[in-house]
Motif scaffolding. Sequence first.
Motif, PDB file in Angstrom:
ATOM      1  N   LEU A   1       0.682  -1.212  -0.017  1.00 31.39           N
ATOM      2  CA  LEU A   1      -0.123  -0.020   0.064  1.00 31.39           C
ATOM      3  C   LEU A   1       0.805   1.067   0.073  1.00 31.39           C
ATOM      4  N   PRO A   2       2.061   1.528   0.768  1.00 29.74           N
ATOM      5  CA  PRO A   2       2.698   2.555   0.536  1.00 29.74           C
ATOM      6  C   PRO A   2       3.205   2.856  -0.590  1.00 29.74           C
ATOM      7  N   GLU A   3       3.665   1.742  -1.408  1.00 38.15           N
ATOM      8  CA  GLU A   3       4.104   1.935  -2.767  1.00 38.15           C
ATOM      9  C   GLU A   3       3.171   2.796  -3.619  1.00 38.15           C
ATOM     10  N   SER A   4       1.664   2.003  -3.558  1.00 43.41           N
ATOM     11  CA  SER A   4       0.803   2.505  -4.298  1.00 43.41           C
ATOM     12  C   SER A   4       0.238   3.940  -3.885  1.00 43.41           C
ATOM     13  N   GLU A   5       0.512   4.480  -2.770  1.00 40.51           N
ATOM     14  CA  GLU A   5       0.084   5.576  -2.153  1.00 40.51           C
ATOM     15  C   GLU A   5       0.984   6.442  -2.768  1.00 40.51           C
ATOM     16  N   LYS A   6       2.381   6.375  -2.683  1.00 41.85           N
ATOM     17  CA  LYS A   6       3.277   7.153  -3.131  1.00 41.85           C
ATOM     18  C   LYS A   6       3.301   7.402  -4.615  1.00 41.85           C
ATOM     19  N   TYR A   7       2.915   6.251  -5.340  1.00 42.05           N
ATOM     20  CA  TYR A   7       2.632   6.440  -7.013  1.00 42.05           C
ATOM     21  C   TYR A   7       1.465   7.639  -7.343  1.00 42.05           C
ATOM     22  N   THR A   8       0.485   7.270  -6.311  1.00 45.94           N
ATOM     23  CA  THR A   8      -0.845   8.280  -6.557  1.00 45.94           C
ATOM     24  C   THR A   8      -0.443   9.623  -6.274  1.00 45.94           C
ATOM     25  N   VAL A   9       0.027   9.744  -5.082  1.00 48.02           N
ATOM     26  CA  VAL A   9       0.592  11.353  -4.787  1.00 48.02           C
ATOM     27  C   VAL A   9       1.456  11.917  -5.799  1.00 48.02           C
ATOM     28  N   ASN A  10       2.469  11.166  -6.333  1.00 46.91           N
ATOM     29  CA  ASN A  10       3.701  11.716  -6.928  1.00 46.91           C
ATOM     30  C   ASN A  10       3.664  11.655  -8.617  1.00 46.91           C
ATOM     31  N   THR A  11       3.002  10.693  -8.911  1.00 46.34           N
ATOM     32  CA  THR A  11       2.931  10.557 -10.246  1.00 46.34           C
ATOM     33  C   THR A  11       1.314  10.649 -10.916  1.00 46.34           C
ATOM     34  N   LEU A  12       0.418   9.889 -10.329  1.00 43.56           N
ATOM     35  CA  LEU A  12      -1.011   9.816 -10.822  1.00 43.56           C
ATOM     36  C   LEU A  12      -1.677  11.221 -10.792  1.00 43.56           C
ATOM     37  N   ILE A  13      -1.790  11.779  -9.683  1.00 43.36           N
ATOM     38  CA  ILE A  13      -2.325  13.068  -9.803  1.00 43.36           C
ATOM     39  C   ILE A  13      -1.753  14.096 -10.639  1.00 43.36           C
ATOM     40  N   PRO A  14      -0.477  14.354 -10.753  1.00 42.32           N
ATOM     41  CA  PRO A  14      -0.102  15.176 -11.764  1.00 42.32           C
ATOM     42  C   PRO A  14      -0.496  14.852 -13.186  1.00 42.32           C
ATOM     43  N   ALA A  15      -0.412  13.390 -13.492  1.00 45.34           N
ATOM     44  CA  ALA A  15      -0.640  13.070 -14.640  1.00 45.34           C
ATOM     45  C   ALA A  15      -1.979  13.263 -15.215  1.00 45.34           C
ATOM     46  N   LEU A  16      -3.017  12.943 -14.326  1.00 42.63           N
ATOM     47  CA  LEU A  16      -4.526  13.136 -14.429  1.00 42.63           C
ATOM     48  C   LEU A  16      -4.945  14.734 -14.652  1.00 42.63           C
ATOM     49  N   ALA A  17      -4.021  15.459 -13.762  1.00 42.15           N
ATOM     50  CA  ALA A  17      -4.147  16.825 -13.841  1.00 42.15           C
ATOM     51  C   ALA A  17      -4.025  17.629 -15.598  1.00 42.15           C
ATOM     52  N   LYS A  18      -3.156  17.066 -16.375  1.00 40.12           N
ATOM     53  CA  LYS A  18      -2.920  17.308 -17.578  1.00 40.12           C
ATOM     54  C   LYS A  18      -4.093  17.149 -18.536  1.00 40.12           C
ATOM     55  N   GLY A  19      -4.981  16.003 -18.147  1.00 37.28           N
ATOM     56  CA  GLY A  19      -6.150  15.690 -19.142  1.00 37.28           C
ATOM     57  C   GLY A  19      -5.570  15.207 -20.384  1.00 37.28           C
ATOM     58  N   GLY A  20      -6.363  15.818 -21.404  1.00 35.33           N
ATOM     59  CA  GLY A  20      -5.986  15.365 -22.627  1.00 35.33           C
ATOM     60  C   GLY A  20      -4.679  15.875 -23.473  1.00 35.33           C
ATOM     61  N   PHE A  21      -4.188  16.648 -22.582  1.00 35.80           N
ATOM     62  CA  PHE A  21      -2.750  17.271 -23.323  1.00 35.80           C
ATOM     63  C   PHE A  21      -1.668  16.500 -22.716  1.00 35.80           C
ATOM     64  N   ILE A  22      -1.778  15.302 -21.770  1.00 36.28           N
ATOM     65  CA  ILE A  22      -0.686  14.572 -21.487  1.00 36.28           C
ATOM     66  C   ILE A  22      -0.143  13.818 -22.959  1.00 36.28           C
TER      67      ILE A  22
END
Length: 495
Positions: free
Chosen positions: A268-289
Motif C-alpha cells: 500500500l505505501p508503494e501505491s500511495e506514493k505513486y498516487t501522490v507523486n505521479t498519478l495526480i499530476p498526470a491526471l491534471a494534464k487531462g487530454g494534453f498528456i
Amino acid sequence: MKQFIFSILLVYSFTSFSQSIKVPIDTLITTKNQVVIKGQTITYEAQTGTQPVWNDNGDVIASLFYTYYKRTNAQNNESRPLIFSFNGGPGSASVWMHIAYTGPKILNIDEEGYPVQPYGIKDNPHSILDVADIVFINPVNTGYSRMVADKDGKMPDKATFFGINADIAYLSKWMNTFVSRNNRWKSPKYIIGESYGGTRVMGLAHRLQNSQWMYLNGVIMVSPADYKVLRVGGPVATALNLPYYTATAWYHNMLPAELQQKDLLEILPESEKYTVNTLIPALAKGGFISESERNNVADKMAYYSGISKKAILQHNLSVPTNFFWKDLLREKTGQTIGRLDSRYLGFDKMEAGTRPDYNAELTSWLHSFTPAINYYLREHLNFKTDMPYNMFGPVHPWDNDHDNVREQLREAMAQNPYLKVLIQSGYYDGATTYFNAKYTMWQIDPSGKMKDRFTFKGYRSGHMMYLRNEDLKTANEDIRVFINNSLSNGKSAKY
C-alpha cells in the motif's frame, strides 16, 4: 334490528381498539444489565427514550430517539468520558455502530461479519463501555426519531433539519440539553461519526464549542465521507481511489505475482506514493498528456489495480469506482464486488455492463441488522412502539451548500488545545476510501502545526470494519488508547 345492533357494536370495537401512531416526545425507559469486557464484569444502565427538539419559541418541533449506556460500577461517574455516537447517510439510524461496534451488545454474525440465523444479539466483549459511557443518537426521521406537528397539525419546515449546517445546529442544541439533564458537564466529551457522520462531527466540534460552549477532548471519524472530494470530482478525487483498488485487488488475488506475494501493508505505501507523486499530476494534464506518459501511467495503474490497461485507457486513465466493482472479477468468476466492503461478492443478471446491479454488502447487512435492532429494542431494552424503525429515513432533498466542516474542525482544534482526532478506515471500503480519509486528514490543517494531534488507523475490512471480529477487537482498543491519550490528566489547556 339484530343486524343493526351488530353493526353498531362492530363500529364501536374499531373505535375502541384502534389508535393512531403517535410520536413519543419525551420518554425514558431504564433497564439494568451486565457484560464482561476484557475479563472484567461491567454493570450498566441502559436508558432508552426520546428527548425533544425545540424551536426558538420553545415549541417542540421534533423528538429524537436515543439509547444511553451508563456504567454503574465505576468510580467518579460524573467525570467519566462521555461519547456521543452518530452514523451517517445522511438519513441513517445509529443502529450500525450501536449493535455492531462500541455498544455492549453486537449482532449474531460470523467471524467475518456475515449474517447467521437465528438473528439476534450477543454480548460484546470488546465494547468501550468499560472506559466511557455512550449515547447513540438518531437524527430526525431515522430510527424512531420524527418531526412533531404544531397544535394546528402543521409540520415544521424540513430545512430546519435536512442539510449539513441545519443538522449540525439542531443536534448541538439537543446535545446541550442531554448533558444538562444527565449532569455530564464535568465529563470529558467525545463525538464519533461514521461515513456522513464524519462530516457531521467535524462541524459539530466547532458548533458545540462556539455556540453551546461545550469543549471536546476528541473527535473520532469512522470511514469518513468528505464531500469536498466526493462531490467535487476531478484529478485528485479520481487518483485517490488507486490505493483502494490495490488493496481490493490484493484481497481477491488479482495483482501481479510480484505484488501478490507481499503482505498488504507492504504494497500500500508503494501505491500511495505513486498516487501522490505521479498519478495526480498526470491526471491534471487531462487530454494534453503525452502519449508516452499516458501509456506509462496506464501500465502502472493496471499493475496496481488488477484492471486491464485497455480498460484504463478507454477511461482516459480515470477509472470510476462503479466500473471497478463490476470489472475486477469479470473474467475470473463473473462476480461483482461490494461498494462499502469489497470483500463481499454478488451476481448480476449479465456480466456485461459498467456497474453492479445492486450492493452485495448492503443487502447482507440489512439482512442481519434489521431483525436484530427491532428485537433488541423491544425485548431487551423494553422500548415498544408501533412506529417503524427507520434504518434509512426520508431526509432528502438534503442541503449540501456551504460545506465548511474541514475548516470548522481546524478552528475548533486551534481554539482548544485538548482536542484530538482519530480516523479509522477499512482498506476495502470503496465508498469512502481509506486514502481519501488520509487526504482529508492532511487537508484539515494546512499549516501542519497540529498534525501530532491526528491519528489514522487502518483495518483489513470495509466501511464497517468492526463487523470482522479481529477488527472489532482492534478498533475498539484503538479508541480506548485514543481516549486515554486525549484526557487532560490535570494538564492545563494551553499551548
